[in-house]
Design an enzyme around this catalytic site. Structure first.
Site, PDB file in Angstrom:
ATOM      1  CG  PHE A   1       0.321   5.847  12.789  1.00 36.18           C
ATOM      2  CD1 PHE A   1      -0.067   6.748  12.054  1.00 36.18           C
ATOM      3  CD2 PHE A   1       0.349   4.692  11.395  1.00 36.18           C
ATOM      4  CE1 PHE A   1      -0.557   7.311  10.844  1.00 36.18           C
ATOM      5  CE2 PHE A   1      -0.292   5.111  10.474  1.00 36.18           C
ATOM      6  CZ  PHE A   1      -0.802   5.957   9.682  1.00 36.18           C
TER       7      PHE A   1
ATOM      8  CD  GLU B   1      -3.108   0.926   2.569  1.00 31.00           C
ATOM      9  OE1 GLU B   1      -3.521   0.208   2.123  1.00 31.00           O
ATOM     10  OE2 GLU B   1      -3.488   1.909   3.165  1.00 31.00           O
TER      11      GLU B   1
HETATM   12  C1  LIG Z   1      -6.908  -1.511   4.169  1.00 24.99           C
HETATM   13  C2  LIG Z   1      -7.575  -0.346   4.979  1.00 24.99           C
HETATM   14  C3  LIG Z   1      -7.396   0.466   4.135  1.00 24.99           C
HETATM   15  C4  LIG Z   1      -7.934   2.027   4.859  1.00 24.99           C
HETATM   16  N1  LIG Z   1      -7.505   3.273   3.207  1.00 24.99           N
HETATM   17  C5  LIG Z   1      -8.182   4.517   3.603  1.00 24.99           C
HETATM   18  C6  LIG Z   1      -7.976   5.443   2.793  1.00 24.99           C
HETATM   19  O1  LIG Z   1      -7.753   5.296   1.870  1.00 24.99           O
HETATM   20  N2  LIG Z   1      -8.792   6.776   3.435  1.00 24.99           N
HETATM   21  C7  LIG Z   1      -8.827   6.934   4.576  1.00 24.99           C
HETATM   22  O2  LIG Z   1      -9.044   8.552   4.959  1.00 24.99           O
HETATM   23  N3  LIG Z   1      -9.245   6.050   5.298  1.00 24.99           N
HETATM   24  C8  LIG Z   1      -8.763   4.648   4.858  1.00 24.99           C
HETATM   25  N4  LIG Z   1      -8.673   3.768   5.874  1.00 24.99           N
HETATM   26  C9  LIG Z   1      -9.132   3.923   7.564  1.00 24.99           C
HETATM   27  C10 LIG Z   1     -10.289   3.594   7.293  1.00 24.99           C
HETATM   28  O3  LIG Z   1     -11.560   5.174   6.419  1.00 24.99           O
HETATM   29  C11 LIG Z   1     -11.207   4.427   8.820  1.00 24.99           C
HETATM   30  O4  LIG Z   1     -10.748   3.280   9.809  1.00 24.99           O
HETATM   31  C12 LIG Z   1     -12.320   4.321   9.106  1.00 24.99           C
HETATM   32  O5  LIG Z   1     -12.638   4.542  10.250  1.00 24.99           O
HETATM   33  C13 LIG Z   1     -13.138   3.180   8.218  1.00 24.99           C
HETATM   34  O6  LIG Z   1     -13.136   3.046   7.804  1.00 24.99           O
HETATM   35  P1  LIG Z   1     -14.177   1.457   7.266  1.00 24.99           P
HETATM   36  O7  LIG Z   1     -14.195   1.504   5.792  1.00 24.99           O
HETATM   37  O8  LIG Z   1     -13.630  -0.009   7.720  1.00 24.99           O
HETATM   38  O9  LIG Z   1     -15.901   1.853   8.066  1.00 24.99           O
HETATM   39  P2  LIG Z   1     -17.235   1.134   7.943  1.00 24.99           P
HETATM   40  O10 LIG Z   1     -16.782   0.140   7.896  1.00 24.99           O
HETATM   41  O11 LIG Z   1     -18.557   2.173   7.813  1.00 24.99           O
HETATM   42  O12 LIG Z   1     -17.238   1.474  10.148  1.00 24.99           O
HETATM   43  C14 LIG Z   1     -17.193   2.514  10.288  1.00 24.99           C
HETATM   44  C15 LIG Z   1     -17.522   2.314  11.975  1.00 24.99           C
HETATM   45  O13 LIG Z   1     -19.087   2.420  11.748  1.00 24.99           O
HETATM   46  C16 LIG Z   1     -18.803   1.002  12.907  1.00 24.99           C
HETATM   47  N5  LIG Z   1     -20.722   1.002  11.662  1.00 24.99           N
HETATM   48  C17 LIG Z   1     -21.147   0.693  10.521  1.00 24.99           C
HETATM   49  N6  LIG Z   1     -21.930   0.968  10.879  1.00 24.99           N
HETATM   50  C18 LIG Z   1     -22.607   1.480  11.496  1.00 24.99           C
HETATM   51  C19 LIG Z   1     -24.123   0.817  12.178  1.00 24.99           C
HETATM   52  N7  LIG Z   1     -24.789   1.193  10.279  1.00 24.99           N
HETATM   53  N8  LIG Z   1     -24.413   1.883  12.410  1.00 24.99           N
HETATM   54  C20 LIG Z   1     -23.622   1.818  13.753  1.00 24.99           C
HETATM   55  N9  LIG Z   1     -21.801   2.110  13.610  1.00 24.99           N
HETATM   56  C21 LIG Z   1     -21.686   1.688  12.379  1.00 24.99           C
HETATM   57  C22 LIG Z   1     -17.837   0.291  12.663  1.00 24.99           C
HETATM   58  O14 LIG Z   1     -18.675   0.024  14.030  1.00 24.99           O
HETATM   59  C23 LIG Z   1     -17.052   0.942  12.974  1.00 24.99           C
HETATM   60  O15 LIG Z   1     -16.749   1.091  14.034  1.00 24.99           O
HETATM   61  C24 LIG Z   1      -8.213   2.870   5.645  1.00 24.99           C
HETATM   62  C25 LIG Z   1      -8.556   1.381   6.881  1.00 24.99           C
HETATM   63  C26 LIG Z   1      -7.885   0.355   6.175  1.00 24.99           C
HETATM   64  C27 LIG Z   1      -8.245  -1.049   7.472  1.00 24.99           C
END
Ligand SMILES: Cc1cc2nc3c(=O)[nH]c(=O)nc-3n(C[C@H](O)[C@H](O)[C@H](O)COP(=O)(O)OP(=O)(O)OC[C@H]3O[C@@H](n4cnc5c(N)ncnc54)[C@H](O)[C@@H]3O)c2cc1C
Length: 280
Positions: free
Chosen positions: A206, A8
């Site tokens: 981090f 990445e």
């Molecule tokens: C492999 C990887 C790559 C990443 N790349 C980027 C990037 O390119 N750009 C960037 O900005 N960030 C990136 N991130 C960070 C990521 O955006 C953050 O961790 C963010 O806070 C959560 O993203 P998610 O897609 O997991 O969100 P989600 O899956 O939407 O989850 C976010 C939070 O909401 C909760 N949740 C989900 N659905 C609900 C619901 N219906 N009601 C209540 N709570 C709910 C979940 O339990 C979790 O706590 C990356 C993380 C990883 C692991």
């Protein structure tokens, strides 16, 4: 099945950053990664840089997957990003919610990543292989571990093909998470995200932000080596190599390295793992 190794990067913002990333990619090309992914800033702030970096990597003959994040975005802007990716022949994306820059209040039209995955499938069918994020040590904003797993399942049910985890240093957290996922009926491959360590202060800060736990023994060693760059590097390469070995032995389908656009530690770990090999 052969294990899949991926890397990445983030899109550089300066000419110097672009040169640094090119140099890192030249070194890491020895690993013949299955693909390289490129992060995407909240609200599309790195949109052009993400695409430009992906296209450059593809031009070097390596498959590349842009990330796409939905928080702070509109349906219209995400539709435009997906069209741009599709028109560029990209077939693989990493779909995320993203994090709101502090002080911002308007979350936009998408609240969670499962809504983005649903949108991608609705707009583009099966065109993209969709990766999503997963959290063996539980996402820091999750109400509970059970709810976080349910949120992961919603992303899978919406059409995710595979997942990449947040980094962690306890191998058992991954094994337990995969077991809990399988019991919940989640069958997609779950690739562990691996964060090499090169600096004590950086990894502690981090990890606090993203909810990754550094085991006490590791933290104590890193702390005592904080002013000895070579010693810290040697210790961390060894510790992260052991982590990777344990994960692969436990059945992980591959590894995804968070390179932070650097190459030294990732290459050293992969050398230890026997991953530096001739072109397939
Ligand atoms: C492999 C990887 C790559 C990443 N790349 C980027 C990037 O390119 N750009 C960037 O900005 N960030 C990136 N991130 C960070 C990521 O955006 C953050 O961790 C963010 O806070 C959560 O993203 P998610 O897609 O997991 O969100 P989600 O899956 O939407 O989850 C976010 C939070 O909401 C909760 N949740 C989900 N659905 C609900 C619901 N219906 N009601 C209540 N709570 C709910 C979940 O339990 C979790 O706590 C990356 C993380 C990883 C692991």
């Amino acid at each position: 099945m052969t294990a899949q190794f991926s890397l990445e990067f983030f899109p550089p913002r300066t000419d110097e950053g672009i040169d640094k990333l090119r140099a890192a990619r030249r070194q890491l090309a020895q690993l013949h990664p299955s693909f390289c992914s490129v992060t995407f800033g909240a609200g599309g702030s790195t949109r052009e840089g993400t695409l430009a970096t992906v296209l450059e990597i593809r031009g070097e003959g390596i498959d590349a997957a842009p990330h796409i994040s939905c928080i702070g975005s509109t349906v219209q802007s995400l539709r435009a990003v997906l069209s741009q990716y599709r028109e560029s022949g990209i077939r693989h994306v990493v779909a995320l919610r993203g994090d709101m820059p502090s002080g911002t209040v308007d979350a936009g039209e998408f609240r969670y990543a499962n809504e983005l995955v649903e949108f991608i499938r609705l707009e583009t069918g099966d065109w993209f292989h969709v990766d999503v994020a997963a959290y063996p040590e539980v996402h820091p904003q999750a109400r509970s571990a059970v709810e976080d797993l349910a949120a992961f399942k919603r992303k899978v049910d919406a059409g995710a093909d595979s997942a990449i985890t947040q980094y962690f240093y306890h191998p058992h957290a991954y094994v337990d998470f995969v077991n809990r996922s399988r019991r919940a009926g989640i069958e997609i491959p779950i690739y562990p995200g691996i964060m090499p360590i090169t600096n004590y202060e950086g990894i502690v800060r981090f990890s606090e932000n993203c909810g990754a736990d550094i085991p006490r023994w590791m933290k104590k060693h890193l702390e005592s080596l904080r002013d000895d760059a070579a010693g810290l590097r040697a210790f961390a390469i060894e510790a992260v190599t052991r982590l990777c070995e344990e994960l692969l032995a436990a059945g992980a389908p591959g590894l995804h390295f968070y390179t932070l656009n650097r190459w030294g530690a990732t290459l050293a770990i992969c050398r230890n793992l026997g991953l530096v090999r001739a072109a397939p």
